[in-house]
Motif scaffolding. Structure first.
Motif, PDB file in Angstrom:
ATOM      1  N   ALA A 196     -62.555  54.972  34.292  1.00 29.09           N
ATOM      2  CA  ALA A 196     -62.735  54.646  35.706  1.00 29.09           C
ATOM      3  C   ALA A 196     -63.585  55.810  36.227  1.00 29.09           C
ATOM      4  O   ALA A 196     -64.014  56.686  35.526  1.00 29.09           O
ATOM      5  CB  ALA A 196     -61.317  54.738  36.450  1.00 29.09           C
ATOM      6  N   ARG A 197     -63.908  55.683  37.362  1.00 31.31           N
ATOM      7  CA  ARG A 197     -65.096  56.631  38.253  1.00 31.31           C
ATOM      8  C   ARG A 197     -64.074  58.029  38.318  1.00 31.31           C
ATOM      9  O   ARG A 197     -62.967  57.648  38.599  1.00 31.31           O
ATOM     10  CB  ARG A 197     -65.717  56.263  39.155  1.00 31.31           C
ATOM     11  N   ARG A 198     -64.574  59.056  38.166  1.00 29.04           N
ATOM     12  CA  ARG A 198     -63.858  60.382  38.426  1.00 29.04           C
ATOM     13  C   ARG A 198     -64.094  60.622  39.992  1.00 29.04           C
ATOM     14  O   ARG A 198     -64.892  61.576  40.052  1.00 29.04           O
ATOM     15  CB  ARG A 198     -64.479  61.410  37.281  1.00 29.04           C
ATOM     16  N   ASP A 199     -63.521  59.846  40.710  1.00 28.62           N
ATOM     17  CA  ASP A 199     -63.572  60.164  42.118  1.00 28.62           C
ATOM     18  C   ASP A 199     -62.227  59.969  42.755  1.00 28.62           C
ATOM     19  O   ASP A 199     -61.329  59.622  42.218  1.00 28.62           O
ATOM     20  CB  ASP A 199     -64.712  59.503  42.930  1.00 28.62           C
ATOM     21  N   GLU A 200     -62.145  60.538  43.899  1.00 30.72           N
ATOM     22  CA  GLU A 200     -60.964  60.529  44.876  1.00 30.72           C
ATOM     23  C   GLU A 200     -60.525  58.897  45.233  1.00 30.72           C
ATOM     24  O   GLU A 200     -59.338  58.604  45.356  1.00 30.72           O
ATOM     25  CB  GLU A 200     -61.144  61.318  46.037  1.00 30.72           C
ATOM     26  N   ASP A 201     -61.788  58.157  45.439  1.00 30.11           N
ATOM     27  CA  ASP A 201     -61.452  56.668  45.839  1.00 30.11           C
ATOM     28  C   ASP A 201     -60.773  55.969  44.677  1.00 30.11           C
ATOM     29  O   ASP A 201     -59.930  55.065  44.835  1.00 30.11           O
ATOM     30  CB  ASP A 201     -62.768  56.234  46.076  1.00 30.11           C
ATOM     31  N   SER A 202     -60.876  56.162  43.457  1.00 29.84           N
ATOM     32  CA  SER A 202     -60.216  55.638  42.221  1.00 29.84           C
ATOM     33  C   SER A 202     -58.950  56.500  41.869  1.00 29.84           C
ATOM     34  O   SER A 202     -58.309  55.786  41.033  1.00 29.84           O
ATOM     35  CB  SER A 202     -61.178  55.773  40.950  1.00 29.84           C
ATOM     36  N   ALA A 203     -58.416  57.285  42.558  1.00 32.98           N
ATOM     37  CA  ALA A 203     -57.344  58.086  41.990  1.00 32.98           C
ATOM     38  C   ALA A 203     -56.028  57.272  41.898  1.00 32.98           C
ATOM     39  O   ALA A 203     -55.265  57.291  40.800  1.00 32.98           O
ATOM     40  CB  ALA A 203     -57.120  59.457  42.836  1.00 32.98           C
ATOM     41  N   THR A 204     -55.622  56.461  42.880  1.00 31.04           N
ATOM     42  CA  THR A 204     -54.480  55.799  42.957  1.00 31.04           C
ATOM     43  C   THR A 204     -54.399  54.586  41.973  1.00 31.04           C
ATOM     44  O   THR A 204     -53.450  54.172  41.353  1.00 31.04           O
ATOM     45  CB  THR A 204     -54.020  55.044  44.243  1.00 31.04           C
ATOM     46  N   LEU A 205     -55.643  53.939  41.523  1.00 32.88           N
ATOM     47  CA  LEU A 205     -56.067  52.917  40.660  1.00 32.88           C
ATOM     48  C   LEU A 205     -55.540  53.372  39.236  1.00 32.88           C
ATOM     49  O   LEU A 205     -55.076  52.866  38.614  1.00 32.88           O
ATOM     50  CB  LEU A 205     -57.178  52.414  40.798  1.00 32.88           C
TER      51      LEU A 205
END
Length: 288
Positions: free
Chosen positions: A240-249
């Motif tokens: 996944a992308r290492r960003d806050e937007d992806s954290a819950t996924l």
């Protein structure tokens, strides 16, 4: 209170109130009120993933459908995504991680061998399989019995892959010992490399052990795995992308993969597609 005094008081009070509101609004994150990636996926009812369906036994096309070990694993993961449809984009491997960074899709469900560079740049999932790199040869070739016998020969692998990095490092070790590899040849996909191996254009192919065991299982009269493996211990993951937007996924998928690992489902699917199972850690060790 006089008219002028009252007017000045009200003006000052209004100014203070507006200032406080502005300060409160400034303290709210810019993305507040917006959906993160997981919420967006659940709202639109579609989970778009990048994959490379040319890497048996993990992902490959059969009768027009993407099948394999990873396909079965993601089907089990999707059980915790009710009312969400899986949309798999089949792409050349070299474009998958750049496509993820460019937000062409939400996540990567293909065989990503965890190395240090990928570990630092992407959010790699919990391990789904072993990924130690080894060689496969023509069964009729009696000159290649241990990995060091690749000296003076031509070995093929996929461009941009971790097996390429491992075979290049191994070739450097052999060169330092005065027994260099003749050539490391790269291919867009492993199927082309196996085809060249079969007709004698190259002498071996470097790939992960599960893929090599699957090839040998399907074509036992043609190929043989050279053991022991020459590469360091590695694991196959998703990304996944290492960003806050992806954290819950990321968290939701990892928790599901860990459940499948602990319940023995991953071991059952490994036996189905690879022929044997390997105990996997629940979390990915930091690659060295």
């Amino acid at each position: 209170m006089g008219g002028k005094v009252k007017s000045a008081f009200i003006s000052r009070l209004l100014s203070l109130t507006l200032g406080c509101c502005a300060a409160a609004l400034a303290a709210v994150p810019a993305h507040a009120g917006e959906q993160d990636l997981l919420a967006s996926i659940e709202t639109r009812g579609e989970f778009v993933v990048g994959t490379e369906a040319r890497y048996a036994p993990f992902e490959f096309v059969e009768n027009g459908e993407i099948v394999g070990y990873s396909a079965d694993v993601i089907a089990r993961v999707m059980e915790v995504f009710p009312d969400v449809k899986l949309n798999r984009m089949d792409l050349p491997f070299q474009g998958i991680l750049p496509g993820l960074q460019a937000k062409k899709f939400d996540y990567v469900v293909t065989s990503i061998v965890a190395d240090k560079a990928r570990y630092e740049k992407f959010a790699l999932s919990a391990p789904i399989a072993d990924a130690t790199v080894a060689l496969i040869k023509r069964k009729s070739d009696t000159s290649l019995n241990v990995s060091e016998d690749i000296a003076g020969k031509i070995v093929g692998t996929q461009a941009g892959s971790v097996p390429l990095g491992d075979i290049n490092a191994f070739a450097e070790q052999l060169k330092a010992q005065g027994i260099p590899v003749k050539e490391v040849k790269t291919y867009v996909g492993f199927e082309e490399a196996y085809a060249d191996l079969m007709v004698g254009r190259i002498d071996a192919v470097a790939n992960t052990l599960p893929a090599l065991f699957m090839l040998k299982q399907k074509r036992p009269d043609d190929f043989e795995v050279v053991q022991p493996a020459f590469g360091p211990s590695r694991y196959i993951t998703w990304a996944a992308r290492r960003d806050e937007d992806s954290a819950t996924l990321i968290r939701k998928i990892d928790e599901r993969l860990q459940e499948l690992n602990k319940s023995g489902v991953l071991a059952e699917l490994q036996k189905k597609w690879i022929g044997s199972s390997v105990d996997l850690p629940l979390t990915l060790p930091a690659p060295q």
